[in-house]
Design a protein around this motif. Structure first.
Motif, mmCIF file in Angstrom:
data_model
loop_
_atom_site.group_PDB
_atom_site.id
_atom_site.type_symbol
_atom_site.label_atom_id
_atom_site.label_comp_id
_atom_site.label_asym_id
_atom_site.label_seq_id
_atom_site.Cartn_x
_atom_site.Cartn_y
_atom_site.Cartn_z
ATOM 1 N N GLU A 107 0.921 -1.255 -0.167
ATOM 2 C CA GLU A 107 0.010 0.424 -0.472
ATOM 3 C C GLU A 107 0.814 1.586 0.359
ATOM 4 O OE1 GLU A 107 -3.183 0.285 -0.117
ATOM 5 O OE2 GLU A 107 -3.730 -2.437 -0.327
ATOM 6 N N ALA A 108 0.856 2.160 -0.603
ATOM 7 C CA ALA A 108 1.034 3.620 -0.738
ATOM 8 C C ALA A 108 0.362 4.431 -0.180
ATOM 9 C CB ALA A 108 1.739 4.039 -1.903
ATOM 10 N N SER A 109 0.042 4.925 1.408
ATOM 11 C CA SER A 109 -0.842 5.457 2.269
ATOM 12 C C SER A 109 -0.041 7.206 1.424
ATOM 13 C CB SER A 109 -0.681 5.284 3.890
ATOM 14 O OG SER A 109 0.657 5.044 3.263
ATOM 15 N N MET A 110 -1.129 7.921 1.744
ATOM 16 C CA MET A 110 -0.983 9.406 1.662
ATOM 17 C C MET A 110 0.143 10.161 2.817
ATOM 18 S SD MET A 110 -3.709 12.636 1.386
ATOM 19 C CE MET A 110 -4.564 11.455 -0.165
ATOM 20 N N ILE A 111 1.183 10.723 2.257
ATOM 21 C CA ILE A 111 1.829 11.030 3.179
ATOM 22 C C ILE A 111 0.873 11.919 3.796
ATOM 23 C CG2 ILE A 111 4.491 12.340 2.731
ATOM 24 C CD1 ILE A 111 4.443 11.262 -0.188
ATOM 25 N N GLY A 112 1.849 11.975 5.055
ATOM 26 C CA GLY A 112 1.832 12.939 6.254
ATOM 27 C C GLY A 112 2.876 14.193 6.547
ATOM 28 N N ALA A 113 2.789 15.174 6.431
ATOM 29 C CA ALA A 113 3.658 16.138 6.959
ATOM 30 C C ALA A 113 4.282 15.520 8.505
ATOM 31 C CB ALA A 113 3.257 17.624 7.526
ATOM 32 N N ASP A 114 3.957 14.585 9.099
ATOM 33 C CA ASP A 114 4.380 13.787 10.686
ATOM 34 C C ASP A 114 5.027 13.114 10.088
ATOM 35 O OD1 ASP A 114 2.675 11.954 9.367
ATOM 36 O OD2 ASP A 114 1.503 11.728 11.398
ATOM 37 N N GLU A 115 5.325 13.091 8.746
ATOM 38 C CA GLU A 115 7.297 12.169 8.523
ATOM 39 C C GLU A 115 8.506 12.462 7.414
ATOM 40 O OE1 GLU A 115 4.608 8.491 5.619
ATOM 41 O OE2 GLU A 115 3.019 9.961 6.227
ATOM 42 N N ALA A 116 8.611 13.461 7.942
ATOM 43 C CA ALA A 116 8.744 14.625 7.230
ATOM 44 C C ALA A 116 10.668 14.518 7.707
ATOM 45 C CB ALA A 116 8.309 15.842 6.545
ATOM 46 N N GLU A 117 10.010 14.335 9.161
ATOM 47 C CA GLU A 117 11.799 14.692 9.977
ATOM 48 C C GLU A 117 12.528 13.515 9.743
ATOM 49 O OE1 GLU A 117 12.906 15.701 14.357
ATOM 50 O OE2 GLU A 117 11.003 15.082 13.695
ATOM 51 N N LEU A 118 13.755 13.906 9.548
ATOM 52 C CA LEU A 118 15.182 13.130 9.602
ATOM 53 C C LEU A 118 15.670 12.717 10.630
ATOM 54 C CD1 LEU A 118 16.895 14.649 6.458
ATOM 55 C CD2 LEU A 118 14.871 13.101 6.573
ATOM 56 N N LYS A 119 15.271 11.566 10.970
ATOM 57 C CA LYS A 119 16.048 10.711 12.475
ATOM 58 C C LYS A 119 16.682 10.085 12.396
ATOM 59 C CE LYS A 119 10.799 10.327 13.040
ATOM 60 N NZ LYS A 119 9.528 9.432 14.162
ATOM 61 N N LEU A 120 17.863 11.562 12.303
ATOM 62 C CA LEU A 120 19.796 10.705 12.274
ATOM 63 C C LEU A 120 20.139 9.821 13.574
ATOM 64 C CD1 LEU A 120 21.383 14.099 11.267
ATOM 65 C CD2 LEU A 120 20.134 12.385 10.069
ATOM 66 N N TRP A 121 19.552 10.033 14.758
ATOM 67 C CA TRP A 121 19.647 8.841 15.850
ATOM 68 C C TRP A 121 19.121 7.455 15.777
ATOM 69 C CZ3 TRP A 121 15.557 12.803 15.800
ATOM 70 C CH2 TRP A 121 14.590 12.350 15.902
ATOM 71 N N GLU A 122 18.548 7.484 14.931
ATOM 72 C CA GLU A 122 17.851 6.299 14.410
ATOM 73 C C GLU A 122 17.743 5.082 12.712
ATOM 74 O OE1 GLU A 122 14.361 6.309 17.102
ATOM 75 O OE2 GLU A 122 12.603 6.332 14.628
ATOM 76 N N GLU A 123 18.134 6.268 12.156
ATOM 77 C CA GLU A 123 18.036 6.164 10.706
ATOM 78 C C GLU A 123 19.688 5.755 9.771
ATOM 79 O OE1 GLU A 123 13.610 7.184 9.985
ATOM 80 O OE2 GLU A 123 15.304 8.427 9.509
#
Length: 380
Positions: A260-276
């Protein structure tokens, strides 16, 4: 009233549309939710023997699809013509701007093609007009943006086909290109399929896969795939319109492979360098380049953390000891180096702090004035 819009100019000069009447005026911001269309008169708006095709789409990528299909329809010996375009209702793009058509609506107006823009595709008056006046033999959709009810799908003689920018059944849904880039897919691709009630689940008529560069972003990949999909669709239109290509001859999708290609949310936009990893962050940036973009938080010494937009980056082919300290690479054209928790490095050539203009790495370093920059985990 100041917001009155009369879309009659293109129609009055178009032979196929010369019997248009009852053009509606949009006299308030809300009135555009109604159908904006005038009825076809039987027998005078379709060239004898040609099939009646309707195009549905909304954004700029779909507007280019419309241009290409219209160009093909005007060639000598074409078995079809475009008799109508369906798009989302006109609206204001900014608070003080005028009510304007979607990109697809603007192109349809330019080409003199009758336009429908129901607030909802299930509107009874719209479906009545589709069945009784438009009478399509085939409908083509490209990023239209509305669910099509069963009554709509039952109307065109040869069905409705959709240009979908993914290798179905992978990435069904609202954001296929964005999700495929976020996942690091390569190759990517486009599918032309029959539309059924379940979203993006119809049998596939044709697919094409392409290899892309590891740094390609959604802003370039999306129009590329729609362009390829439109070309493939144009090639198979004759077989669709003579009944040789049907639901029965198309290939069913494997439901076990659905993603599934769910709709993108603004809350997904952060780059989490501490865990990614740097690659995970880079791929999200590629996928979210059109909207909502990506960001992270920086802190200069003990100052308040600031949000910074990351528009472009690349992953370095090296690893180092994890650190939150940000430094510029040794080369003259090197960017800022963000080291992730696993030691992978994301190099950022340009960034934009909140309330500031976008700047290159050198300008950012010059502005530090001896302060140390670190990426930080934002306070909850």
């Amino acid at each position: 009233m100041s917001d009155v819009i009369i879309l009659a100019r293109a129609f009055s000069n178009c032979v196929r549309c010369r019997n248009f009447h009852n053009i509606q005026r949009l006299s308030s911001p809300r009135s555009h939710s109604r159908i904006f269309f005038s009825s076809f008169s039987d027998g005078e708006n379709t060239t004898a023997g040609k099939k009646r095709v309707v195009f549905l789409g909304t954004p700029e990528v779909a507007a280019q699809c419309l241009r290409d299909i219209y160009k093909d329809s005007m060639k000598g010996g074409s078995p079809y013509e475009l008799v109508s375009v369906i798009t989302q209702p006109p609206k204001r793009r900014t608070r003080k701007s005028k009510i304007t058509h979607t990109p697809v609506g603007l192109v349809a107006d330019e080409l003199g093609i009758p336009i429908l823009f129901p607030e909802k595709a299930r509107d009874a008056s719209f479906l009545d007009d589709l069945e009784n006046n438009v009478r399509p033999d085939l409908c083509i959709t490209a990023a239209y943006g509305q669910y099509l009810p069963k009554r709509f799908l039952a109307t065109p003689t040869y069905g409705t086909v959709n240009i979908h920018p993914s290798i179905l059944p992978r990435w069904r849904g609202a954001s296929p290109v964005q999700r495929s880039l976020e996942a690091g897919d390569n190759p990517v691709g486009v599918s032309v399929l029959f539309t059924v009630s379940k979203m993006d689940a119809g049998p596939i008529i044709v697919q094409e896969k392409i290899e892309i560069d590891k740094d390609d972003q959604a802003a370039t990949v999306l129009p590329l795939l729609f362009n390829i999909g439109t070309k493939r669709l144009i090639k198979i239109l004759p077989d669709l319109l003579n009944g040789n290509t049907t639901m029965e001859t198309a290939k069913d999708q494997d439901e076990c492979l659905v993603k599934e290609a769910s709709m993108i949310g603004a809350d997904e936009a952060e780059l989490k360098l501490w865990e990614e990893s740097a690659l995970t962050c880079h791929n999200r940036m590629r996928g979210f380049s059109m909207w909502p973009g990506t960001f992270l938080y920086l802190q200069l010494d003990d100052e308040k953390p600031m949000r910074v937009k990351i528009a472009k980056a690349r992953v370095l082919d090296e690893v180092t000891e994890p650190t939150q300290v940000i430094e510029k690479g040794p080369g003259k054209k090197d960017g800022l180096r963000f080291v992730c928790a696993d030691g992978s490095i994301l190099e950022v050539p340009r960034l934009q702090p909140t309330t500031r203009n976008e700047m290159d790495a050198k300008s950012f370093v010059n502005g530090l004035q001896g302060r140390t920059a670190r990426w930080v985990i934002p306070a909850v």
